[in-house]
Design an enzyme around this catalytic site. Structure first.
Site, PDB file in Angstrom:
ATOM      1  N   GLY A  50       3.212   0.088  -2.821  1.00 12.16           N
ATOM      2  CA  GLY A  50       4.574  -0.261  -3.204  1.00 12.16           C
ATOM      3  C   GLY A  50       5.193   0.811  -4.071  1.00 12.16           C
ATOM      4  N   ASN A  51       6.323   0.495  -4.689  1.00 11.60           N
ATOM      5  CA  ASN A  51       6.999   1.461  -5.555  1.00 11.60           C
ATOM      6  C   ASN A  51       7.652   0.732  -6.726  1.00 11.60           C
ATOM      7  OD1 ASN A  51       9.961   0.883  -4.907  1.00 11.60           O
ATOM      8  ND2 ASN A  51       9.085   1.196  -2.870  1.00 11.60           N
ATOM      9  N   ALA A  52       8.224   1.517  -7.638  1.00 12.06           N
ATOM     10  CA  ALA A  52       8.695   0.991  -8.924  1.00 12.06           C
ATOM     11  C   ALA A  52      10.133   0.472  -8.912  1.00 12.06           C
ATOM     12  CB  ALA A  52       8.549   2.072 -10.000  1.00 12.06           C
TER      13      ALA A  52
END
Ligand code: CTP
Ligand code: CA
Length: 226
Positions: free
Chosen positions: A33-35
């Site tokens: 995933g990512n932030a």
């Protein structure tokens, strides 16, 4: 922004905004995933609703609550986001890809939790995900406006704008909103600093709250809608 909102200048328009970050599952409890918090996309959705648009928010793992003035479509993976954006595109005057989309997905997702094997490391084989923005741009109807976002870690302003121009051309969208995430100061933050690039070579820079910047993005969209 207040004057624009009062004018209801997006009344009669249907807009679709993606927000948040997609996740690609590795096993039932793990993902790549990512932030992204979804704040910018949610701010865009709220601003469009205030200006009278019918708004569809395609949300992937939002950290912030969406406004009750928009229709929310929850998605998880890039494939789910692509499918929902593509189906909503049929009704949309404007498509905005503010979501941070995973560039890669694991070749396979394990049905069971991945177990450690001795002291060995683990190699993952990844494949590129579908490019949602490029697809929406390529299949857009005449008059439909497509907006992309780009978070770049290029500190030099001129170099960053060039990267943005190249990306706008590659994606085929009408507008590209570029921000500098070098210091990691944008993800999750209430404020941002952007350059809005248009197909015709235009550049307009804005900074401030994500709410204020959202209104500037809709101002730019209105010039494209004609
Ligand atoms: N995007 C998309 N589908 C992908 C990757 C990105 O629709 N698979 C969209 C993002 O939502 C954003 C725009 O494309 O609006 C630019 O995303 P960005 O990550 O900056 O571009 P990439 O083409 O993925 O290039 P790179 O990450 O290598 O800079
Ligand atoms: Ca990317």
């Amino acid at each position: 922004a207040a004057a624009s909102a009062a004018a209801g200048d997006l009344a009669g328009r249907t807009v679709v905004v993606s927000a948040g970050g997609t996740r690609e599952s590795l096993d039932p409890v793990r993902f790549l995933g990512n932030a992204s918090s979804g704040r910018m996309g949610v701010a865009l959705a709220r601003a469009a609703a205030l200006r009278g648009a019918e708004v569809h928010l395609v949300g992937a793992h939002l950290d912030v609550p969406p406004p009750s003035s928009v229709t929310v479509h929850r998605v998880g993976s890039t494939a789910e986001l692509a499918e929902r954006m593509t189906s909503l595109a049929a009704e949309a005057d404007v498509l905005v890809m503010a979501a941070a989309v995973a560039d890669y997905r694991p070749e396979s997702s394990s049905e069971h939790k991945i177990k450690k094997s001795g002291d060995d490391g683990l190699e993952l084989r990844l494949h590129q995900t579908v490019d949602v923005l490029a697809g929406l741009s390529a299949s857009r109807r005449p008059g439909q406006v497509v907006v992309g976002f780009a978070a770049e870690t290029v500190p030099d302003r001129a170099a960053r704008l060039q990267v943005g121009r190249d990306k706008l051309a590659r994606k085929g969208c009408d507008l590209l909103v570029v921000n500098d995430v070098t210091a990691g100061a944008v993800f999750g933050s209430p404020v941002t600093e952007v350059a809005v690039l248009s197909r015709d070579g235009g550049v307009v820079e804005h900074s401030g709250s994500k709410a204020a910047v959202a209104h500037h993005v809709w101002d730019a969209v209105l010039t494209q809608l004609g």
